[in-house]
Design a protein around this motif. Sequence first.
Motif, PDB file in Angstrom:
ATOM      1  N   ILE A 171       1.033  -1.133  -0.051  1.00 28.01           N
ATOM      2  CA  ILE A 171       0.063   0.154   0.129  1.00 28.01           C
ATOM      3  C   ILE A 171       0.840   1.084   0.093  1.00 28.01           C
ATOM      4  O   ILE A 171       1.628   1.343   0.722  1.00 28.01           O
ATOM      5  CB  ILE A 171      -1.038  -0.041   1.162  1.00 28.01           C
ATOM      6  N   HIS A 172       0.567   2.281  -0.817  1.00 31.75           N
ATOM      7  CA  HIS A 172       1.037   3.585  -0.877  1.00 31.75           C
ATOM      8  C   HIS A 172       0.120   4.518  -0.698  1.00 31.75           C
ATOM      9  O   HIS A 172      -0.928   4.814  -1.367  1.00 31.75           O
ATOM     10  CB  HIS A 172       1.835   3.732  -2.127  1.00 31.75           C
ATOM     11  N   PRO A 173       0.259   5.375   0.382  1.00 29.62           N
ATOM     12  CA  PRO A 173      -0.458   6.460   0.696  1.00 29.62           C
ATOM     13  C   PRO A 173      -0.110   7.755  -0.053  1.00 29.62           C
ATOM     14  O   PRO A 173       1.132   8.055   0.204  1.00 29.62           O
ATOM     15  CB  PRO A 173      -0.536   6.703   2.326  1.00 29.62           C
ATOM     16  N   PHE A 174      -0.930   8.103  -1.017  1.00 33.41           N
ATOM     17  CA  PHE A 174      -0.580   9.187  -1.850  1.00 33.41           C
ATOM     18  C   PHE A 174      -0.886  10.627  -1.275  1.00 33.41           C
ATOM     19  O   PHE A 174      -2.209  10.878  -1.369  1.00 33.41           O
ATOM     20  CB  PHE A 174      -0.801   8.993  -3.337  1.00 33.41           C
TER      21      PHE A 174
ATOM     22  N   ASP B  23      -6.710  14.825   1.132  1.00 34.26           N
ATOM     23  CA  ASP B  23      -5.300  15.325   0.425  1.00 34.26           C
ATOM     24  C   ASP B  23      -4.528  14.100   0.527  1.00 34.26           C
ATOM     25  O   ASP B  23      -3.240  14.176  -0.044  1.00 34.26           O
ATOM     26  CB  ASP B  23      -4.647  16.555   1.787  1.00 34.26           C
ATOM     27  N   THR B  24      -4.889  12.961   0.852  1.00 33.01           N
ATOM     28  CA  THR B  24      -4.347  11.623   0.810  1.00 33.01           C
ATOM     29  C   THR B  24      -5.106  10.599   0.614  1.00 33.01           C
ATOM     30  O   THR B  24      -5.970  10.590   0.933  1.00 33.01           O
ATOM     31  CB  THR B  24      -3.608  11.310   2.193  1.00 33.01           C
ATOM     32  N   ILE B  25      -4.720   9.730  -0.268  1.00 36.37           N
ATOM     33  CA  ILE B  25      -5.708   8.390  -0.761  1.00 36.37           C
ATOM     34  C   ILE B  25      -4.665   7.391  -0.525  1.00 36.37           C
ATOM     35  O   ILE B  25      -3.391   7.320  -1.116  1.00 36.37           O
ATOM     36  CB  ILE B  25      -6.137   8.748  -2.460  1.00 36.37           C
ATOM     37  N   SER B  26      -4.985   6.395  -0.289  1.00 40.08           N
ATOM     38  CA  SER B  26      -4.410   5.107  -0.143  1.00 40.08           C
ATOM     39  C   SER B  26      -4.776   4.283  -1.307  1.00 40.08           C
ATOM     40  O   SER B  26      -5.811   4.007  -1.988  1.00 40.08           O
ATOM     41  CB  SER B  26      -5.043   4.085   1.123  1.00 40.08           C
ATOM     42  N   LEU B  27      -3.693   3.636  -1.657  1.00 38.87           N
ATOM     43  CA  LEU B  27      -3.822   2.826  -3.199  1.00 38.87           C
ATOM     44  C   LEU B  27      -3.124   1.373  -2.628  1.00 38.87           C
ATOM     45  O   LEU B  27      -1.924   1.287  -2.345  1.00 38.87           O
ATOM     46  CB  LEU B  27      -2.890   3.433  -4.195  1.00 38.87           C
TER      47      LEU B  27
ATOM     48  N   CYS C  66       4.561   9.715  -1.660  1.00 38.04           N
ATOM     49  CA  CYS C  66       4.178   8.734  -0.745  1.00 38.04           C
ATOM     50  C   CYS C  66       4.201   8.970   0.590  1.00 38.04           C
ATOM     51  O   CYS C  66       5.564   9.505   0.886  1.00 38.04           O
ATOM     52  CB  CYS C  66       4.673   7.368  -0.856  1.00 38.04           C
ATOM     53  N   HIS C  67       3.200   8.923   1.669  1.00 41.40           N
ATOM     54  CA  HIS C  67       3.254   8.994   2.815  1.00 41.40           C
ATOM     55  C   HIS C  67       3.748   8.142   3.963  1.00 41.40           C
ATOM     56  O   HIS C  67       3.653   8.506   5.028  1.00 41.40           O
ATOM     57  CB  HIS C  67       2.078   9.967   3.403  1.00 41.40           C
ATOM     58  N   ILE C  68       4.242   6.920   3.296  1.00 41.26           N
ATOM     59  CA  ILE C  68       5.137   6.488   4.247  1.00 41.26           C
ATOM     60  C   ILE C  68       6.427   7.029   4.174  1.00 41.26           C
ATOM     61  O   ILE C  68       7.070   7.432   3.427  1.00 41.26           O
ATOM     62  CB  ILE C  68       5.626   5.003   3.490  1.00 41.26           C
TER      63      ILE C  68
END
Length: 378
Positions: A305-308, A334-338, A360-362
Amino acid sequence: GQNVHINTKNSLDEETTFHWHGLKIPGHSDGGPHSVVKPGESEEISFKVNQNAATLWFHPHPEGNTAQQVFNGLAGLIYIEDDQKKKLSLPKEYGKNDFPLIVQDKTFDEDKQLNFDEVKNEDGTMGDTLLVNGTVNPRLTVGKEKVRLRILNGSNMRNYVFKLSNHQPFKQIASDGGLLNEPVELTELQLTPSERAEIVIDFSQIEDDELSLLTGDHTAVLPFKVNDTDEEKSEGLPKDMNTISISEEEMNKKVSKELVLDGMGEDVTINGKKFDMNRIDFTQKKGETEVWEVYNKPDEMGGMIHPFHIHGTQFKVISINGEKPPANEQGYKDTISLDPGDRVKLAVKFEEEGIYMYHCHILEHEDNGMMGQVKVEN
């Protein structure tokens, strides 16, 4: 509508920045890696608030050192208020029926101190101890009324799936950028790093005097003590809270920016490139909506998973894998999980000028270069 003036001072012995996550703010005040504040220095920023009520947050954003500084404690919440939100019959008494919950995972060393170097992981650092608002083993006493929780996933990389120990449903009333159009009933809620959600739990319907907010692995995030003596008459939640929609123009706009999130650990890229502060990856006109398509490319291991996240704006989710997004993702984000293989289309509009990050917010992925820049001009 408020004119805000903030004096920021770096009292650390290392460089940092002050990033206002989710705030629509000019690029020069956004606090990305360009805006370094050196040890002992101060900088002032001024801006006018031009967005509706929301629960936002702030954290440092220095190039290559965001993960460690956030892990060590540099994060906090910002509330934006407006007249519309005050009029609605929502729990709004801070500390009584309206509580912030900053959820983070940490690991403490033998001396009971945070030691990032001991636990750092290039794919995202995960701790063995959950903290809420910086507190180990928190508890919360509430009355038999509706209680609002403003939840932030402030962790470096851990995803949380929140639910109640008695399986009772709750209502989500807001996402990253503010109120949803109407409350959405859920029994569980996933938040990836930096995502926020405001939920309302009706404690007047609970027979037991003990209840817990759990994560997906049944770990108690926050035990509640329900106080019978504080019984209150709770109004019903409003049915109409906001008027957010995807216009026909936005729905039919062609994709103008394509982004591919790829890799793990140190080998992370966006569109095959690592972050370069001297390279502008995209340009966009101020006040014009464009459609960004973001794809999380799986690898031979399956991917992750990448939170964008996009700085300086609140976007709308047009579609996820060609389908209409779930109701609780139809507000401003402002952030979407993919998940691996996911492809999302976003309606993105910037209302201020400047250079903004997307990444990416990791936090370890961000530090490892999974980040790009968009320049917004008139």
